[in-house]
Design an enzyme around this catalytic site. Structure first.
Site, PDB file in Angstrom:
ATOM      1  N   LYS A  10       0.815  -1.210   0.000  1.00  0.00           N
ATOM      2  CA  LYS A  10       0.000   0.000   0.000  1.00  0.00           C
ATOM      3  C   LYS A  10       0.854   1.268   0.000  1.00  0.00           C
ATOM      4  O   LYS A  10       0.478   2.272  -0.595  1.00  0.00           O
ATOM      5  CB  LYS A  10      -0.970   0.010   1.175  1.00  0.00           C
ATOM      6  CG  LYS A  10      -0.348   0.050   2.537  1.00  0.00           C
ATOM      7  CD  LYS A  10      -1.414   0.042   3.616  1.00  0.00           C
ATOM      8  CE  LYS A  10      -0.806  -0.020   4.991  1.00  0.00           C
ATOM      9  NZ  LYS A  10       0.129   1.074   5.282  1.00  0.00           N
ATOM     10  N   THR A  11       2.026   1.217   0.657  1.00  0.00           N
ATOM     11  CA  THR A  11       2.902   2.391   0.658  1.00  0.00           C
ATOM     12  C   THR A  11       3.348   2.700  -0.765  1.00  0.00           C
ATOM     13  O   THR A  11       3.417   3.854  -1.186  1.00  0.00           O
ATOM     14  CB  THR A  11       4.129   2.151   1.561  1.00  0.00           C
ATOM     15  OG1 THR A  11       3.670   1.785   2.867  1.00  0.00           O
ATOM     16  CG2 THR A  11       4.982   3.395   1.673  1.00  0.00           C
ATOM     17  N   ASP A 201      -2.958   7.712   4.852  1.00  0.00           N
ATOM     18  CA  ASP A 201      -2.499   6.334   5.017  1.00  0.00           C
ATOM     19  C   ASP A 201      -3.053   5.777   6.329  1.00  0.00           C
ATOM     20  O   ASP A 201      -3.363   6.545   7.247  1.00  0.00           O
ATOM     21  CB  ASP A 201      -0.959   6.325   5.041  1.00  0.00           C
ATOM     22  CG  ASP A 201      -0.390   4.921   4.908  1.00  0.00           C
ATOM     23  OD1 ASP A 201      -1.143   3.989   4.581  1.00  0.00           O
ATOM     24  OD2 ASP A 201       0.823   4.763   5.129  1.00  0.00           O
ATOM     25  N   GLU A 202      -3.160   4.474   6.432  1.00  0.00           N
ATOM     26  CA  GLU A 202      -3.621   3.796   7.670  1.00  0.00           C
ATOM     27  C   GLU A 202      -4.935   4.410   8.172  1.00  0.00           C
ATOM     28  O   GLU A 202      -5.089   4.710   9.360  1.00  0.00           O
ATOM     29  CB  GLU A 202      -2.554   3.881   8.772  1.00  0.00           C
ATOM     30  CG  GLU A 202      -1.188   3.346   8.383  1.00  0.00           C
ATOM     31  CD  GLU A 202      -1.120   1.817   8.350  1.00  0.00           C
ATOM     32  OE1 GLU A 202      -2.180   1.173   8.427  1.00  0.00           O
ATOM     33  OE2 GLU A 202      -0.008   1.283   8.230  1.00  0.00           O
ATOM     34  N   GLN A 232      -6.467  -4.613  10.126  1.00  0.00           N
ATOM     35  CA  GLN A 232      -5.316  -4.215  10.936  1.00  0.00           C
ATOM     36  C   GLN A 232      -5.631  -3.005  11.826  1.00  0.00           C
ATOM     37  O   GLN A 232      -4.743  -2.268  12.228  1.00  0.00           O
ATOM     38  CB  GLN A 232      -4.114  -3.902  10.035  1.00  0.00           C
ATOM     39  CG  GLN A 232      -3.619  -5.117   9.266  1.00  0.00           C
ATOM     40  CD  GLN A 232      -2.361  -4.820   8.468  1.00  0.00           C
ATOM     41  OE1 GLN A 232      -1.306  -4.549   9.030  1.00  0.00           O
ATOM     42  NE2 GLN A 232      -2.480  -4.858   7.145  1.00  0.00           N
ATOM     43  N   ARG A 599       3.403 -10.223  10.047  1.00  0.00           N
ATOM     44  CA  ARG A 599       4.722  -9.575  10.072  1.00  0.00           C
ATOM     45  C   ARG A 599       5.787 -10.507   9.501  1.00  0.00           C
ATOM     46  O   ARG A 599       6.891 -10.082   9.173  1.00  0.00           O
ATOM     47  CB  ARG A 599       5.134  -9.192  11.501  1.00  0.00           C
ATOM     48  CG  ARG A 599       4.268  -8.187  12.248  1.00  0.00           C
ATOM     49  CD  ARG A 599       3.939  -6.962  11.457  1.00  0.00           C
ATOM     50  NE  ARG A 599       2.666  -7.112  10.751  1.00  0.00           N
ATOM     51  CZ  ARG A 599       2.299  -6.395   9.716  1.00  0.00           C
ATOM     52  NH1 ARG A 599       3.104  -5.491   9.219  1.00  0.00           N
ATOM     53  NH2 ARG A 599       1.140  -6.590   9.124  1.00  0.00           N
TER      54      ARG A 599
END
Length: 748
Positions: A10-11, A201-202, A232, A599
């Site tokens: 996504k980044t 973002d997020e 998340q 992770r």
């Protein structure tokens, strides 16, 4: 809206969207990009610069707090603040609230500072002003029911004291930005027209204040792009509201939604396990994450007798994997639900000489000596910062005692002015303080004023170095030749080295300077203080050392490692005992487990203990329900559901079980028992072993233990049934044992 699964890049999507806009003639000055970490902002800006050049410097990109701090510095006068207002960190806020609680003669056990601050923080994050709070019957009734009816009053005093010191806490950076946009239409219009393209973002981690500010900024052009993953969303305890992303379509009916479902990070096994867990949540935006990566190894599951044994198993597994798979330490992480779990893991890693780094421990900038010097810097920039003044008025000792300081506080209150005003006017005959003390105060004021003059023109390092020496702080630490004193002196030197790097032009600023702020070639002290005020623990670490990372799962958000260990998978620990009272709470815990699993890139190990010390008592544990939710095809062993045993029952086995990662099969997770160790002890002593009644154990007796062998009782502490014995065992050294569980046999 871009719904981005774990490891889906996504980044990269955000980065390339900005690059695309700039390449299509969108002015970078018109782009606002909000992230949740300074690290993410820096990495994105670096990538964008590589593609579009220095135009990227003109982007407004950073965390909510850092971007809003910039806006507030520009617009400060509109909301009654100077441009050089101080930003209080959590320690400053806690110190101030402690003082207020004490001044109001309230019981700090009832009005715990952290609890009061959490309540105030929650109010600000939901954009409740002091008057809103005091007039909100539901909130005030909640306080009364909780036996804390004066929280509203504490909120009011706290805000007045912040304003008096020309200071804002972290939550004020959001709340005051909201007030600026709400109460000043010209400011709202200015930033709506400036930020024609808003990106977040997020988005699943936004709280109400962040959400409402973003909506206001994007209202004119409605060119808003949010990226996030509802699976998340793990920060409800900080005020994050998952409904912001779940209901985004209702806010913007013509919304276009894209799903990024391909995972580029993890193996098929890890992705499959994560999907099988998160499928149990009802409240979610449906997606099916998949990967073209290899299948990978099955997830290893470790069961241990105790938390210490769990630590030993994890450390041993890391040692073996480093040897066999050639992983570097920095490619490995151990994650846990609470910071308290790190102790046994640290001890085990030390025994095998595996270097590690703890994230979330004592941050460099939270050390006393660092905060002392930073307080001098803060007072140099803003003499009305009473928290900074309180910290250093007599440190190093300069003859201004606490009694004198309290007199000055009373006088400031009576005159309705600031403490600094009184200190500057100390020669006033009406101030009843000894002449010698007045001289000391005069010297202190003159010294601070000289620092302020230098700070306006000299570079940050020259001023900082001068302050460290002239204040006497550096000399105080240099003269302390204890190990702690030497260490503190080295920390100050390290801080000054960092300021030197900043002054020499290293790009440590979080964003490029805005067009509205005049910037000189000389890096000033106030610029440095603005830079570090917004740093977080993990981001102050250089990341170059080859060390295993230990951190809570919350701190691991957004990170990735080749190998991940998730420890403490037990009921009432993970999921937390505090989070099983409602479906919403339990689903957040499950999302946290999902974050932990995802992770890992190549290898994942899950572990749990059958017993764990809680509040000083050894208690039996059972495996986490989350282990049962993983599709068995992804595990190399199955969790045992009947492992909840009493500590006594465990101790009555033949010796102590020892576990190896290789001792499990898919359908059999039984421990492999070894014979008693009893080093350097005659095996005949163990024949017909029957432990003696703990009441019979006395100091000086020789005793036998099934694991440690023969030893002598050196000391007894406490009372039955919780009597502890210190026993010196031959070849094993001293051990402290709880007699009701130790099963000692008295020998001649």
């Amino acid at each position: 809206m871009i719904i981005a699964g774990a490891g889906s890049g996504k980044t990269r999507v955000l980065t390339y969207r900005i690059i695309h806009m700039i390449n299509n003639q969108v002015d970078p000055f018109n782009i606002l990009s909000l992230t949740f970490t300074n690290k993410a902002a820096r990495e994105m800006k670096k990538r964008i610069m590589e593609k579009v050049g220095h135009d990227a410097q003109n982007l407004w990109m950073g965390t909510f707090h850092s971007v809003f701090a910039r806006i507030l510095r520009i617009e400060a006068e509109k909301i009654g603040f100077p441009t050089n207002f101080t930003i209080y960190d959590s320690d400053d806020s806690k110190s101030l609230i402690k003082k207020i609680i004490n001044e109001q003669n309230l019981d700090d056990k009832t009005y715990k500072p952290s609890l009061v601050l959490n309540r105030i923080s929650s109010a600000k994050n939901n954009v409740f002003s002091v008057s809103d709070y005091l007039n909100h019957s539901e909130l005030t009734n909640e306080d009364k029911m909780a036996g804390k009816p004066k929280i509203g009053m504490l909120y009011e005093i706290y805000q007045k004291r912040l304003k008096q010191s020309d200071a804002m806490d972290f939550d004020d950076l959001l709340f005051n930005t909201y007030l600026l946009l709400k109460n000043h239409p010209e400011a709202l219009s200015k930033y709506q027209n400036k930020f024609k393209y808003v990106m977040v973002d997020e988005f699943q981690d936004t709280n109400y204040a962040q959400y409402i500010i973003v909506r206001k900024l994007a209202a004119a052009h409605e060119n808003i792009c949010v990226v996030g993953d509802d699976a998340q969303s793990i920060y409800a305890f900080r005020g994050a509201n998952i409904q912001n992303i779940l209901n985004f379509e209702k806010d913007y009916p013509d919304l276009k939604t894209f799903k990024l479902e391909q995972n580029y990070r993890s193996t098929k096994t890890i992705v499959g396990a994560a999907n099988s867990v998160i499928a149990n949540n009802r409240n979610q935006l449906k997606k099916e994450v998949w990967t073209e990566n290899t299948g990978g190894e099955k997830i290893r599951l470790l069961r241990a007798l105790s938390d210490n044994e769990e630590g030993a198993q994890v450390a041993q597994a890391i040692f073996e994997d480093k040897m066999n798979l050639h992983f570097k330490n920095k490619e490995i992480a151990i994650l846990y639900r609470t910071n308290a779990q790190s102790r046994s893991l640290e001890e085990a890693l030390r025994k095998l000489n595996i270097p590690y780094r703890i994230f979330g421990g004592l941050s460099f900038y939270k050390r006393k000596e660092i905060k002392d010097l930073l307080a001098y810097f803060r007072l140099t920039i803003n003499p009305y910062d009473e928290e900074a003044l309180d910290r250093i008025y007599n440190y190093p000792t300069r003859g201004i005692g606490k009694t004198t300081y309290e007199k000055l506080l009373v006088l400031a209150d009576a005159r309705t002015c600031t403490l600094w005003d009184v200190m500057q006017d100390i020669n006033d005959r009406e101030i009843d303080i000894a002449t010698g003390t007045k001289t000391k105060i005069n010297e202190f004021v003159t010294m601070m004023q000289s620092f302020s003059v230098l700070a306006k023109t000299q570079n940050a390092y020259d001023v900082a170095s001068h302050i460290a020496q002239s204040s006497g702080l550096l000399k105080e630490l240099f003269n302390d030749k204890t190990a702690e004193g030497v260490s503190q002196y080295e920390h100050i030197q390290e801080l000054l080295a960092g300021i030197k790097e900043f002054s020499d032009g290293a790009q440590t600023a979080l964003e490029a300077p805005s067009a509205e702020l005049e910037q000189s070639e000389t890096k000033l002290l106030n610029e440095y203080m603005q830079d570090i005020a917004l740093l977080t623990d993990a981001e102050t670490d250089d990341g170059n050392d080859d060390k295993v990372s230990l951190m809570t799962i919350h701190q691991a958000k957004g990170l990735e490692f080749k190998e991940v260990f998730v420890s403490g998978l037990e009921e009432n620990l993970f999921p937390s005992q505090l989070a099983v009272n409602s479906r919403d709470e339990l689903e957040e815990e499950r999302r946290l487990f999902y974050v932990a699993i995802t992770r890992a890139e190549k290898r994942l190990t899950l572990s749990y203990a059958m017993t764990r010390y809680r509040w000083g008592t050894l208690t039996g544990c059972e495996p986490s329900r989350f282990l049962e939710e993983i599709n068995p095809e992804f595990l190399d062993a199955l969790p045992v559901s009947d492992t909840k045993m009493s500590p006594t029952a465990i101790r009555q086995g033949n010796g102590v079980p020892s576990f190896s990662p290789n001792s499990f099969t898919k359908n059999n997770l039984k421990p492999v028992f070894k014979k008693p160790v009893a080093k350097q002890t005659d095996p005949k002593l163990f024949e017909n072993f029957i432990p003696d009644d703990p009441k019979r154990i006395e100091i000086g007796m020789s005793v036998l233990h099934q694991r440690f062998g023969k030893g002598k009782v050196m000391q007894l502490e406490g009372n039955l049934p919780d009597l502890k014995a210190t026993v010196n065992f031959e070849g094993e050294g001293q051990k402290q044992l709880l007699l009701k569980y130790a099963r000692l046999k008295i020998v001649e």
